[in-house]
Design a protein around this motif. Structure first.
Motif, PDB file in Angstrom:
ATOM      1  N   ARG A  29       0.800  -1.214   0.000  1.00 27.61           N
ATOM      2  CA  ARG A  29       0.000   0.000   0.000  1.00 27.61           C
ATOM      3  C   ARG A  29       0.841   1.276   0.000  1.00 27.61           C
ATOM      4  O   ARG A  29       0.318   2.373  -0.210  1.00 27.61           O
ATOM      5  CB  ARG A  29      -0.969   0.016   1.173  1.00 27.61           C
ATOM      6  CG  ARG A  29      -0.317  -0.021   2.540  1.00 27.61           C
ATOM      7  CD  ARG A  29      -1.375  -0.174   3.615  1.00 27.61           C
ATOM      8  NE  ARG A  29      -2.051  -1.457   3.483  1.00 27.61           N
ATOM      9  CZ  ARG A  29      -3.229  -1.721   4.005  1.00 27.61           C
ATOM     10  NH1 ARG A  29      -3.885  -0.799   4.686  1.00 27.61           N
ATOM     11  NH2 ARG A  29      -3.778  -2.914   3.865  1.00 27.61           N
ATOM     12  N   VAL A  50       0.297   3.002 -11.536  1.00 26.70           N
ATOM     13  CA  VAL A  50      -0.683   3.602 -10.631  1.00 26.70           C
ATOM     14  C   VAL A  50       0.026   3.989  -9.337  1.00 26.70           C
ATOM     15  O   VAL A  50       0.915   3.277  -8.865  1.00 26.70           O
ATOM     16  CB  VAL A  50      -1.855   2.619 -10.373  1.00 26.70           C
ATOM     17  CG1 VAL A  50      -1.373   1.335  -9.728  1.00 26.70           C
ATOM     18  CG2 VAL A  50      -2.944   3.268  -9.527  1.00 26.70           C
ATOM     19  N   THR A  51      -0.383   5.122  -8.778  1.00 32.01           N
ATOM     20  CA  THR A  51       0.219   5.568  -7.531  1.00 32.01           C
ATOM     21  C   THR A  51      -0.205   4.670  -6.371  1.00 32.01           C
ATOM     22  O   THR A  51      -1.116   3.850  -6.504  1.00 32.01           O
ATOM     23  CB  THR A  51      -0.192   7.018  -7.227  1.00 32.01           C
ATOM     24  OG1 THR A  51      -1.623   7.132  -7.311  1.00 32.01           O
ATOM     25  CG2 THR A  51       0.441   7.982  -8.211  1.00 32.01           C
ATOM     26  N   ASP A  53      -1.886   5.153  -3.758  1.00 33.38           N
ATOM     27  CA  ASP A  53      -3.274   5.250  -3.294  1.00 33.38           C
ATOM     28  C   ASP A  53      -4.277   5.042  -4.409  1.00 33.38           C
ATOM     29  O   ASP A  53      -5.491   5.127  -4.186  1.00 33.38           O
ATOM     30  CB  ASP A  53      -3.514   6.594  -2.613  1.00 33.38           C
ATOM     31  CG  ASP A  53      -3.285   7.781  -3.545  1.00 33.38           C
ATOM     32  OD1 ASP A  53      -3.435   8.930  -3.076  1.00 33.38           O
ATOM     33  OD2 ASP A  53      -2.969   7.566  -4.732  1.00 33.38           O
ATOM     34  N   GLY A  54      -3.797   4.797  -5.611  1.00 31.96           N
ATOM     35  CA  GLY A  54      -4.691   4.502  -6.727  1.00 31.96           C
ATOM     36  C   GLY A  54      -5.329   5.698  -7.384  1.00 31.96           C
ATOM     37  O   GLY A  54      -6.164   5.541  -8.282  1.00 31.96           O
ATOM     38  N   THR A  55      -4.950   6.901  -6.982  1.00 33.35           N
ATOM     39  CA  THR A  55      -5.650   8.075  -7.497  1.00 33.35           C
ATOM     40  C   THR A  55      -5.100   8.583  -8.820  1.00 33.35           C
ATOM     41  O   THR A  55      -5.805   9.267  -9.563  1.00 33.35           O
ATOM     42  CB  THR A  55      -5.597   9.216  -6.468  1.00 33.35           C
ATOM     43  OG1 THR A  55      -4.225   9.512  -6.165  1.00 33.35           O
ATOM     44  CG2 THR A  55      -6.336   8.827  -5.195  1.00 33.35           C
ATOM     45  N   TYR A  56      -3.852   8.297  -9.115  1.00 37.08           N
ATOM     46  CA  TYR A  56      -3.268   8.757 -10.376  1.00 37.08           C
ATOM     47  C   TYR A  56      -2.782   7.560 -11.174  1.00 37.08           C
ATOM     48  O   TYR A  56      -2.065   6.703 -10.674  1.00 37.08           O
ATOM     49  CB  TYR A  56      -2.109   9.728 -10.119  1.00 37.08           C
ATOM     50  CG  TYR A  56      -1.484  10.248 -11.384  1.00 37.08           C
ATOM     51  CD1 TYR A  56      -0.222   9.826 -11.779  1.00 37.08           C
ATOM     52  CD2 TYR A  56      -2.164  11.156 -12.200  1.00 37.08           C
ATOM     53  CE1 TYR A  56       0.352  10.283 -12.946  1.00 37.08           C
ATOM     54  CE2 TYR A  56      -1.596  11.623 -13.370  1.00 37.08           C
ATOM     55  CZ  TYR A  56      -0.337  11.175 -13.732  1.00 37.08           C
ATOM     56  OH  TYR A  56       0.226  11.638 -14.898  1.00 37.08           O
ATOM     57  N   LYS A  57      -3.176   7.544 -12.441  1.00 37.49           N
ATOM     58  CA  LYS A  57      -2.829   6.433 -13.318  1.00 37.49           C
ATOM     59  C   LYS A  57      -2.277   6.983 -14.623  1.00 37.49           C
ATOM     60  O   LYS A  57      -2.715   8.035 -15.091  1.00 37.49           O
ATOM     61  CB  LYS A  57      -4.077   5.582 -13.604  1.00 37.49           C
ATOM     62  CG  LYS A  57      -4.764   5.108 -12.336  1.00 37.49           C
ATOM     63  CD  LYS A  57      -6.102   4.464 -12.632  1.00 37.49           C
ATOM     64  CE  LYS A  57      -6.817   4.104 -11.331  1.00 37.49           C
ATOM     65  NZ  LYS A  57      -8.117   3.442 -11.571  1.00 37.49           N
ATOM     66  N   SER A  70      -5.912  -0.804 -11.899  1.00 38.85           N
ATOM     67  CA  SER A  70      -6.525  -0.509 -10.612  1.00 38.85           C
ATOM     68  C   SER A  70      -5.848  -1.352  -9.533  1.00 38.85           C
ATOM     69  O   SER A  70      -5.092  -2.271  -9.846  1.00 38.85           O
ATOM     70  CB  SER A  70      -8.033  -0.787 -10.645  1.00 38.85           C
ATOM     71  OG  SER A  70      -8.282  -2.147 -10.912  1.00 38.85           O
ATOM     72  N   ASP A  72      -6.314  -2.809  -5.205  1.00 37.64           N
ATOM     73  CA  ASP A  72      -7.081  -2.955  -3.968  1.00 37.64           C
ATOM     74  C   ASP A  72      -6.070  -3.138  -2.851  1.00 37.64           C
ATOM     75  O   ASP A  72      -5.526  -4.232  -2.669  1.00 37.64           O
ATOM     76  CB  ASP A  72      -8.021  -4.157  -4.060  1.00 37.64           C
ATOM     77  CG  ASP A  72      -8.922  -4.275  -2.847  1.00 37.64           C
ATOM     78  OD1 ASP A  72      -8.568  -3.742  -1.773  1.00 37.64           O
ATOM     79  OD2 ASP A  72      -9.973  -4.920  -2.960  1.00 37.64           O
ATOM     80  N   ASN A  73      -5.789  -2.074  -2.141  1.00 34.15           N
ATOM     81  CA  ASN A  73      -4.753  -2.129  -1.105  1.00 34.15           C
ATOM     82  C   ASN A  73      -5.161  -3.001   0.086  1.00 34.15           C
ATOM     83  O   ASN A  73      -4.304  -3.521   0.799  1.00 34.15           O
ATOM     84  CB  ASN A  73      -4.403  -0.725  -0.628  1.00 34.15           C
ATOM     85  CG  ASN A  73      -3.560   0.027  -1.640  1.00 34.15           C
ATOM     86  OD1 ASN A  73      -3.017  -0.564  -2.574  1.00 34.15           O
ATOM     87  ND2 ASN A  73      -3.459   1.338  -1.474  1.00 34.15           N
TER      88      ASN A  73
END
Length: 115
Positions: A29, A50-51, A53-57, A70, A72-73
């Motif tokens: 994570r 992907v970053t 935290d999943g916010t930037y791809k 995508s 899923d941490n």
């Protein structure tokens, strides 16, 4: 670092595949993650990142809105949804630690697009 990819296979042009990567033995994570691929006899090629935290791809130009990365941490999982596949997408796909090419890789999952 342990990365185990799954979901590859044989698909017809225009079809879809969903790749998964199970990550373990590192702080998933807190780590950006990527998908890279390698065509037979060619160098590794970056596909998407992907970053943490999943916010930037970010995607390679050849993806052209066909793939979605995508994560899923909570489950330590990374995903790549691939749509509208074409024969040029045939390659071994690897889950990669970090942003871009250079980090640890899994063993890969083969994607073959053929009619």
């Amino acid at each position: 670092v342990q990365l185990v990819e799954s979901g590859g296979g044989l698909v017809q042009p225009g079809g879809s595949l969903a790749l998964s990567c199970a990550a373990s033995d590192f702080d998933f994570r807190s780590t950006a993650m990527s998908w890279v691929r390698q065509k037979l006899g060619k160098r590794l090629e970056w596909v998407s990142s992907v970053t943490m935290d999943g916010t930037y791809k970010k995607y390679a130009n050849f993806v052209k809105d066909r793939f979605t990365i995508s994560r899923d941490n909570a489950k330590n999982m990374l995903y790549l949804q691939m749509n509208d596949l074409n024969m040029e997408d045939t390659a071994m796909y690897y889950c990669a630690e970090g942003w871009g090419i250079g980090g640890n890789l899994g063993r890969g999952t083969q994607v073959t697009v053929s009619s």
